[in-house]
Design an enzyme around this catalytic site. Structure first.
Site, PDB file in Angstrom:
ATOM      1  N   CYS A   1      -2.030   4.962  -1.928  1.00 56.89           N
ATOM      2  CA  CYS A   1      -2.750   4.339  -1.026  1.00 56.89           C
ATOM      3  C   CYS A   1      -3.679   3.243  -1.504  1.00 56.89           C
ATOM      4  CB  CYS A   1      -3.252   5.152   0.243  1.00 56.89           C
ATOM      5  SG  CYS A   1      -2.144   6.146   0.886  1.00 56.89           S
TER       6      CYS A   1
ATOM      7  N   GLY B   1       0.612   0.104  -1.855  1.00 55.92           N
ATOM      8  CA  GLY B   1       1.429   0.770  -0.906  1.00 55.92           C
ATOM      9  C   GLY B   1       2.061  -0.192   0.011  1.00 55.92           C
TER      10      GLY B   1
ATOM     11  N   ASN C   1      -7.231   7.894   0.249  1.00 58.72           N
ATOM     12  CA  ASN C   1      -6.099   7.472  -0.962  1.00 58.72           C
ATOM     13  C   ASN C   1      -6.139   8.731  -1.827  1.00 58.72           C
ATOM     14  OD1 ASN C   1      -4.743   6.550  -3.375  1.00 58.72           O
ATOM     15  ND2 ASN C   1      -6.395   5.553  -4.092  1.00 58.72           N
ATOM     16  N   GLY C   2      -5.046   9.402  -2.141  1.00 67.37           N
ATOM     17  CA  GLY C   2      -4.943  10.574  -2.976  1.00 67.37           C
ATOM     18  C   GLY C   2      -4.357  11.681  -2.375  1.00 67.37           C
TER      19      GLY C   2
ATOM     20  N   TYR D   1      -1.202   0.749 -14.952  1.00 67.55           N
ATOM     21  CA  TYR D   1      -0.354   0.335 -14.005  1.00 67.55           C
ATOM     22  C   TYR D   1      -0.665  -0.017 -12.539  1.00 67.55           C
ATOM     23  CZ  TYR D   1       4.279   0.164 -11.388  1.00 67.55           C
ATOM     24  OH  TYR D   1       5.121  -0.361 -10.564  1.00 67.55           O
TER      25      TYR D   1
END
Length: 480
Positions: A17, A45, A123-124, A268
């Protein structure tokens, strides 16, 4: 579940996210700015997105929200953005690594509870989400989603009932949740950012005029013309009110050397124009390419990157080796996250729909091809084959990451070990599978240099998890 993804992407890793929160002290509308911030985070995302906003001078508890499945420009129309009124808000883009791909799981999550409202973007991944969810269910909690973000929101809401303020409730919840999280939380009069004590996920603070922003990446600040102030530190809780910014560091690890930034942000995930904990992502990728040239040199005529993520590392390799850098692939930018997959009878490769080789650039040449990773190996095999069909004399594959050997439980969709091409195979065996003349990976000892010497998580390469992995697989479809 993965069959509906663009075939080119199924052999690529995805982040979970991106989060974006904004509080305009002058009372200006924030929805459109959050939208553009999410646009800048779209790479994190592409499954769903959402925005929730509120007016700090209006009635407490009134939250305008809109979310849905798809990209930002698919979910939001000008009319929808006009409908979202408020000077404080949070936004989210999602790619699921745990919890199914449905509208119910889109964020931000908005809770109405005894103290008012709470909107949360996360996020996570939590490693103890199943236990916490069961504990809440046993006390009567009713869940609307299957994501661990709702577990976090519930715990904050429950703590808020008996704490003096929402930031204390966040701190108390952080004592219970274990795993990777970057949070942006909106209460009726406050914007809060929180980062897990290990610092797995990035989170930073920015300012534009008289508005403050908390977001996943600095590129989102650049997009809206905001000034970068600083990163949220691992374990820090930042509270933004009309009186300014306050910080709570009670959750910071006593030993900073135990922090564990996700190295794949540098390799990345993050956009190359972002800066993560003081280290420019572009510089990190150049460094990785230079290291590949130093550690595994090979004679060749041209260095190329697999778009887009391999390009910067390929430039670094070319700089260090003196071999010219060139373009071997033309990417179709108009193929979205999903498309109608060609039937087997059509014999049309999904990779070919997305990429085509510049024959005149590679014909008769010895090519060094740089990619950021090899997960299952299917895509690498096809791309090497495409280069050979275009007349490349030799294809030497260099990977700007070590071999993937272990799954990730902290928000990256690295699959189970039996799906990883490097699991129980030698590099020579992998080389044969993908059809390259030679194959080499970035040495694991080089990884700290990509993060400027800051402590990192290398569990997907080394198996050395900074937090004990869960006893059950929490990663939904990616465990299959």
């Amino acid at each position: 579940m993965m069959d509906n993804k663009m075939g080119w992407d199924t052999d690529k890793l995805h982040e979970e996210c991106g989060v974006f929160g904004m509080y305009d002290f002058d009372g200006g509308e924030v929805a459109s700015t959050i939208y553009y911030g999410l646009f800048a985070l779209q790479h994190r995302g592409q499954e769903s997105c959402g925005i929730a906003v509120s007016d700090t001078s209006g009635p407490k508890g009134k939250v305008d929200t809109h979310k849905g499945m798809g990209l930002c420009n698919e979910v939001f129309t000008p009319e929808e953005l006009e409908r979202l009124h408020g000077n404080i808000g949070v936004g989210h883009v999602r790619y699921s690594t745990a919890g199914s791909s449905t509208r119910e799981n889109a964020q931000p999550l908005v809770l109405n509870y005894i103290k008012g409202t709470l909107a949360l973007a996360h996020n996570g991944n939590l490693v103890n989400a199943p236990e916490l969810r069961q504990e809440l269910a046993n006390t009567g909690a009713i869940f609307q989603t299957t994501i661990d973000s709702e577990v976090i929101a519930y715990h904050i809401a429950r703590e808020r009932v008996h704490t003096p303020n929402v930031e204390t409730a966040v701190a108390n919840a952080m004592k219970k949740i274990v795993g990777a999280y970057a949070l942006v939380i909106m209460s009726p009069r406050k914007l809060i950012g929180a980062r897990d004590p290990f610092g797995f996920k990035p989170l930073c603070i920015g300012k534009k005029d008289n508005a403050y922003i908390i977001t996943s990446e600095t590129c989102a600040l650049d997009t809206i013309g905001a000034e970068f102030i600083r990163d949220v530190e691992p374990g820090e809780i930042v509270t933004i009110t009309k009186n300014g910014i306050t910080s709570d560091t009670s959750m910071v690890l006593p030993d900073p050397s135990k922090t564990a930034r996700c190295i794949f942000e540098y390799i990345y995930f993050a956009r190359p124009d972002s800066v993560f904990d003081g280290m420019g992502v572009y510089h990190s990728r150049l460094y990785a390419g230079r290291c590949l040239a130093i550690d595994s040199p090979v004679d060749a005529d041209l260095v190329v990157g697999v778009p887009e993520s391999g390009n910067t590392a390929a430039m670094g390799y070319a700089m260090e080796s003196g071999i010219p850098y060139g373009t071997a692939f033309v990417k179709n930018s108009y193929v979205g996250r999903t498309f109608i997959k060609p039937k087997q009878s059509n014999r049309v490769s999904a990779v070919r729909v997305k990429l085509n080789v510049l024959k005149e650039a590679v014909a008769g040449k010895r090519i060094i091809m740089i990619d950021d990773s090899i997960v299952r190996g299917t895509t690498s095999n096809q791309i090497v084959g495409m280069l050979r069909e275009a007349g490349a004399k030799e294809v030497h594959v260099k990977v700007s990451a070590p071999p993937f050997l272990h799954p990730c439980y902290f928000g990256t969709d690295i699959p189970s070990e039996d799906q990883l091409i490097a699991h129980n195979r030698t590099i020579e065996e992998i080389r044969e599978i993908i059809g390259a003349d030679s194959l080499s990976y970035l040495q694991i000892e080089r990884l700290p240099g990509m993060a400027g010497g800051r402590p990192i998580c290398t569990a997907c390469f080394s198996g050395d998890y900074p937090i004990a992995p869960p006893t059950e697989d929490i990663r939904g479809e990616y465990q299959k």
